[in-house]
Design a protein around this motif. Structure first.
Motif, PDB file in Angstrom:
ATOM      1  N   ILE A 143       0.851  -1.195   0.000  1.00 37.73           N
ATOM      2  CA  ILE A 143       0.000   0.000   0.000  1.00 37.73           C
ATOM      3  C   ILE A 143       0.885   1.242   0.000  1.00 37.73           C
ATOM      4  CG2 ILE A 143      -1.714   1.361   1.293  1.00 37.73           C
ATOM      5  CD1 ILE A 143      -2.861  -1.226   2.398  1.00 37.73           C
ATOM      6  N   ALA A 144       0.531   2.216  -0.853  1.00 37.44           N
ATOM      7  CA  ALA A 144       1.181   3.530  -0.858  1.00 37.44           C
ATOM      8  C   ALA A 144       0.126   4.544  -0.435  1.00 37.44           C
ATOM      9  CB  ALA A 144       1.718   3.850  -2.260  1.00 37.44           C
ATOM     10  N   LEU A 145       0.361   5.223   0.696  1.00 42.95           N
ATOM     11  CA  LEU A 145      -0.635   6.153   1.245  1.00 42.95           C
ATOM     12  C   LEU A 145      -0.098   7.577   1.231  1.00 42.95           C
ATOM     13  CD1 LEU A 145      -3.344   6.709   2.780  1.00 42.95           C
ATOM     14  CD2 LEU A 145      -2.143   6.123   4.893  1.00 42.95           C
ATOM     15  N   GLN A 146      -0.760   8.453   0.479  1.00 41.76           N
ATOM     16  CA  GLN A 146      -0.403   9.875   0.463  1.00 41.76           C
ATOM     17  C   GLN A 146      -1.197  10.551   1.569  1.00 41.76           C
ATOM     18  OE1 GLN A 146      -1.839  12.920  -0.042  1.00 41.76           O
ATOM     19  NE2 GLN A 146      -0.646  14.151  -1.489  1.00 41.76           N
ATOM     20  N   CYS A 147      -0.484  11.145   2.537  1.00 41.61           N
ATOM     21  CA  CYS A 147      -1.111  11.681   3.749  1.00 41.61           C
ATOM     22  C   CYS A 147      -1.190  13.203   3.737  1.00 41.61           C
ATOM     23  CB  CYS A 147      -0.323  11.229   4.980  1.00 41.61           C
ATOM     24  SG  CYS A 147      -0.211   9.443   5.162  1.00 41.61           S
ATOM     25  N   GLY A 148      -1.518  13.811   2.612  1.00 40.96           N
ATOM     26  CA  GLY A 148      -1.643  15.270   2.547  1.00 40.96           C
ATOM     27  C   GLY A 148      -2.430  15.803   3.738  1.00 40.96           C
ATOM     28  N   ALA A 149      -1.845  16.756   4.463  1.00 44.70           N
ATOM     29  CA  ALA A 149      -2.446  17.242   5.707  1.00 44.70           C
ATOM     30  C   ALA A 149      -3.358  18.452   5.474  1.00 44.70           C
ATOM     31  CB  ALA A 149      -1.348  17.568   6.713  1.00 44.70           C
ATOM     32  N   ASP A 150      -3.623  18.764   4.207  1.00 37.28           N
ATOM     33  CA  ASP A 150      -4.551  19.864   3.917  1.00 37.28           C
ATOM     34  C   ASP A 150      -6.015  19.421   4.028  1.00 37.28           C
ATOM     35  OD1 ASP A 150      -4.327  18.275   1.675  1.00 37.28           O
ATOM     36  OD2 ASP A 150      -3.765  19.893   0.297  1.00 37.28           O
ATOM     37  N   SER A 151      -6.233  18.139   4.353  1.00 38.44           N
ATOM     38  CA  SER A 151      -7.605  17.686   4.632  1.00 38.44           C
ATOM     39  C   SER A 151      -7.973  17.893   6.107  1.00 38.44           C
ATOM     40  CB  SER A 151      -7.765  16.213   4.219  1.00 38.44           C
ATOM     41  OG  SER A 151      -6.656  15.439   4.609  1.00 38.44           O
ATOM     42  N   LEU A 152      -7.042  18.462   6.890  1.00 38.15           N
ATOM     43  CA  LEU A 152      -7.360  18.763   8.291  1.00 38.15           C
ATOM     44  C   LEU A 152      -8.196  20.037   8.390  1.00 38.15           C
ATOM     45  CD1 LEU A 152      -3.816  18.273   9.864  1.00 38.15           C
ATOM     46  CD2 LEU A 152      -5.788  16.774  10.222  1.00 38.15           C
ATOM     47  N   ALA A 153      -9.008  20.117   9.451  1.00 36.60           N
ATOM     48  CA  ALA A 153      -9.729  21.358   9.750  1.00 36.60           C
ATOM     49  C   ALA A 153      -8.711  22.489   9.897  1.00 36.60           C
ATOM     50  CB  ALA A 153     -10.518  21.187  11.036  1.00 36.60           C
ATOM     51  N   GLY A 154      -9.115  23.686   9.512  1.00 37.59           N
ATOM     52  CA  GLY A 154      -8.257  24.847   9.726  1.00 37.59           C
ATOM     53  C   GLY A 154      -7.135  24.994   8.726  1.00 37.59           C
ATOM     54  N   ASP A 155      -7.055  24.123   7.722  1.00 35.64           N
ATOM     55  CA  ASP A 155      -5.978  24.279   6.737  1.00 35.64           C
ATOM     56  C   ASP A 155      -6.224  25.523   5.883  1.00 35.64           C
ATOM     57  OD1 ASP A 155      -3.546  22.782   5.431  1.00 35.64           O
ATOM     58  OD2 ASP A 155      -4.788  23.555   3.778  1.00 35.64           O
ATOM     59  N   ARG A 156      -5.145  26.212   5.552  1.00 35.99           N
ATOM     60  CA  ARG A 156      -5.240  27.457   4.774  1.00 35.99           C
ATOM     61  C   ARG A 156      -5.906  27.238   3.405  1.00 35.99           C
ATOM     62  NH1 ARG A 156       0.091  30.886   2.919  1.00 35.99           N
ATOM     63  NH2 ARG A 156      -0.956  32.149   1.337  1.00 35.99           N
ATOM     64  N   LEU A 157      -5.667  26.107   2.774  1.00 37.28           N
ATOM     65  CA  LEU A 157      -6.286  25.849   1.472  1.00 37.28           C
ATOM     66  C   LEU A 157      -7.396  24.804   1.538  1.00 37.28           C
ATOM     67  CD1 LEU A 157      -3.374  25.727  -1.155  1.00 37.28           C
ATOM     68  CD2 LEU A 157      -4.488  27.692  -0.120  1.00 37.28           C
ATOM     69  N   GLY A 158      -7.525  24.105   2.651  1.00 42.12           N
ATOM     70  CA  GLY A 158      -8.447  22.970   2.730  1.00 42.12           C
ATOM     71  C   GLY A 158      -9.881  23.368   3.011  1.00 42.12           C
ATOM     72  N   GLY A 181      -8.049  26.149  14.179  1.00 38.61           N
ATOM     73  CA  GLY A 181      -8.958  26.525  13.104  1.00 38.61           C
ATOM     74  C   GLY A 181     -10.405  26.271  13.435  1.00 38.61           C
ATOM     75  N   GLU A 182     -11.251  27.108  12.858  1.00 33.09           N
ATOM     76  CA  GLU A 182     -12.699  27.002  13.056  1.00 33.09           C
ATOM     77  C   GLU A 182     -13.253  25.881  12.193  1.00 33.09           C
ATOM     78  OE1 GLU A 182     -14.829  28.717  15.171  1.00 33.09           O
ATOM     79  OE2 GLU A 182     -12.852  29.157  16.010  1.00 33.09           O
ATOM     80  N   PRO A 183     -14.208  25.098  12.737  1.00 39.58           N
ATOM     81  CA  PRO A 183     -14.824  24.080  11.882  1.00 39.58           C
ATOM     82  C   PRO A 183     -15.672  24.713  10.772  1.00 39.58           C
ATOM     83  CG  PRO A 183     -15.881  24.132  14.053  1.00 39.58           C
ATOM     84  CD  PRO A 183     -14.735  25.090  14.110  1.00 39.58           C
ATOM     85  N   ARG A 184     -15.802  24.006   9.673  1.00 38.53           N
ATOM     86  CA  ARG A 184     -16.651  24.461   8.568  1.00 38.53           C
ATOM     87  C   ARG A 184     -17.975  23.736   8.621  1.00 38.53           C
ATOM     88  NH1 ARG A 184     -13.752  26.708   4.395  1.00 38.53           N
ATOM     89  NH2 ARG A 184     -11.531  26.788   4.855  1.00 38.53           N
ATOM     90  N   GLN A 185     -18.978  24.352   8.030  1.00 40.73           N
ATOM     91  CA  GLN A 185     -20.283  23.699   7.970  1.00 40.73           C
ATOM     92  C   GLN A 185     -20.183  22.415   7.146  1.00 40.73           C
ATOM     93  OE1 GLN A 185     -23.681  26.141   7.108  1.00 40.73           O
ATOM     94  NE2 GLN A 185     -24.984  24.373   7.578  1.00 40.73           N
TER      95      GLN A 185
END
Ligand code: ZLV
Ligand code: CA
Ligand code: ZN
Length: 393
Positions: A268-283, A365-369
């Motif tokens: 398994i190759a897992l890409q763990c991009g952390a922009d899927s976290l709450a509060g990410d500048r681009l996420g 970061g603030e949660p999104r709806q």
């Protein structure tokens, strides 16, 4: 270091290159290579290096980069100078050569070195899995999933993931690629469109008009033809803003569980991009460190060789928290983490104004709806199940 013993279960290797982290995309660019330094500093401060094999990775060679990329692209990448593209009133949107030099993929000092070091770490990690010296190999400096054979895209110039998977395919018959970055893993998906030896699965925010790269709809499953062995091997999980840990965990378990059952991957190759976290500048998502890390834990429990890549992540302190937590999962220390005190406050006191020591689990970061209905998620699992009827290991 007291309290840190080598786990019996898995051999974990950690691949990084401090020279890579010194590069700059430019003041206002969201991609900050120093987030890798911050992550490493937090990982080391918990003493985790004593439970892993630590390697300074080398830069990938031209030949290694050419295992995926076109040589005219590599030659250009190796010779372009970091001159700003002069603004031309006659032609305000110049056709950039190989998409290089625009605001997403700027030219900067040492660009070729940065790219070859990212790929070198990923390749070293893949080789450790091939020789069975590691069960889990970590390359947080990799994960640049948008780069194409002859084109830079979305902050990515060299597709270290494709290069590492090509290496894995030399010793493993089937590789499952999973991408939890908030963006669609289009470059990796496209690279393996025509083979049945790689299945790609990306979870991402999907809004073709307003969110990069605009591809990855539920029914985008690659070129379908009876002559293409890769048919049905590209799986996409398009999501809306604000998905929570609970929903993501359910989806990940359902979708990946079924993919593993049908495809029977050997690695398994897992890409763990952390922009899927709450509060990410681009996420756009609401994932917490626990929900993001649960994906790593699920993959580890499959019990086959696992390579972990970094990727996106634009709120550096949250990136460091997630990749530190995920490193602790790899070495089986996640339960101990709450009781551990890091030996120093990480680099440049980046966390100091939050608490004396960074709390790994409370991200900024603030949660999104939440705009994901349960019905929509069930439709996704339904569609994936139907796609997988065409797949056999
Ligand atoms: O995390 O960019 O939206 C892996 C990864 O997946 C765009 N780019 C393209 C399409 C039209 N352009 C806009 C050009 C913007 C150029 C500069 C930014 C600068 C400041 C703040 C945000 C951005 C930005 N750029 C946000 N989203 C983009 C995307 C590219 C996203 C790449 C994600 C990479 C490492
Ligand atoms: Ca993704
Ligand atoms: Zn991303």
């Amino acid at each position: 270091e007291a309290g840190v013993t080598r786990p019996k279960g898995y051999n974990v290797s950690f691949h990084c290159n401090p020279d890579m982290e010194k590069h700059h995309f430019g003041q206002t660019h969201p991609m900050k290579p120093w987030r890798l330094t911050l992550s490493k500093s937090l990982i080391y401060s918990y003493g985790m290096s004593f439970a892993m094999d630590n390697y300074i990775s080398r830069a990938a060679t031209y030949e290694e980069l050419a295992s995926f990329h076109a040589t005219d692209y590599l030659d250009f990448l190796g010779t372009v100078l970091p001159e700003p593209v002069p603004f031309d009133v006659e032609n305000p949107n110049p056709d950039l050569k190989f998409n290089l030099g625009g605001s997403d993929c700027p030219l900067f000092e040492g660009l070729y070195d940065y790219c070859s070091m990212s790929a070198g770490g990923a390749l070293d990690a893949a080789r450790k899995l091939c020789t069975k010296q590691s069960d889990i190999a970590i390359a947080w400096g990799g994960g640049l999933h948008h780069a194409k054979k002859s084109e830079a895209s979305g902050f990515c110039y060299i597709n270290d993931i494709v290069i590492a998977i090509l290496q894995l395919l030399r010793c493993y018959p089937r590789v499952l690629y999973i991408d939890i970055d908030v963006h669609h893993g289009d470059g990796v998906e496209e690279a393996f469109f025509s083979t049945d030896r790689v299945m790609t699965v990306s979870f991402h925010k999907y809004d073709p008009q307003n969110f990069f790269p605009g591809t990855g709809a539920l029914d985008d499953n690659g070129p379908q033809s009876e002559h293409n062995p890769g048919s049905h091997h590209a799986i996409n999980v398009p999501l809306n803003d604000g998905i929570t840990d609970e929903q993501y965990d359910w989806l990940f378990n359902s979708v990946i569980g079924k993919c593993i059952e049908k495809f029977r991957p050997s690695a398994i190759a897992l890409q763990c991009g952390a922009d899927s976290l709450a509060g990410d500048r681009l996420g756009r998502f609401n994932l917490q460190v626990q929900g993001h890390g649960a994906c790593v834990d699920f993959c580890k429990r499959v019990g086959i060789p696992l390579i972990l890549f970094g990727g996106g992540g634009y709120t550096p302190r949250n990136v460091a928290r997630a990749w530190t937590y995920e490193t602790s999962i790899a070495i089986d220390h996640q339960d101990k983490l709450n009781h551990m005190i890091p030996t120093h406050t990480p680099w440049r006191d980046h966390f100091r104004h939050e608490t004396l020591f960074p709390t790994l689990e409370q991200i900024l970061g603030e949660p999104r709806q939440n705009r994901n209905t349960q019905k929509k998620l069930q439709d996704i699992v339904q569609h994936v199940t139907e796609q997988l009827r065409f797949v056999q290991a």
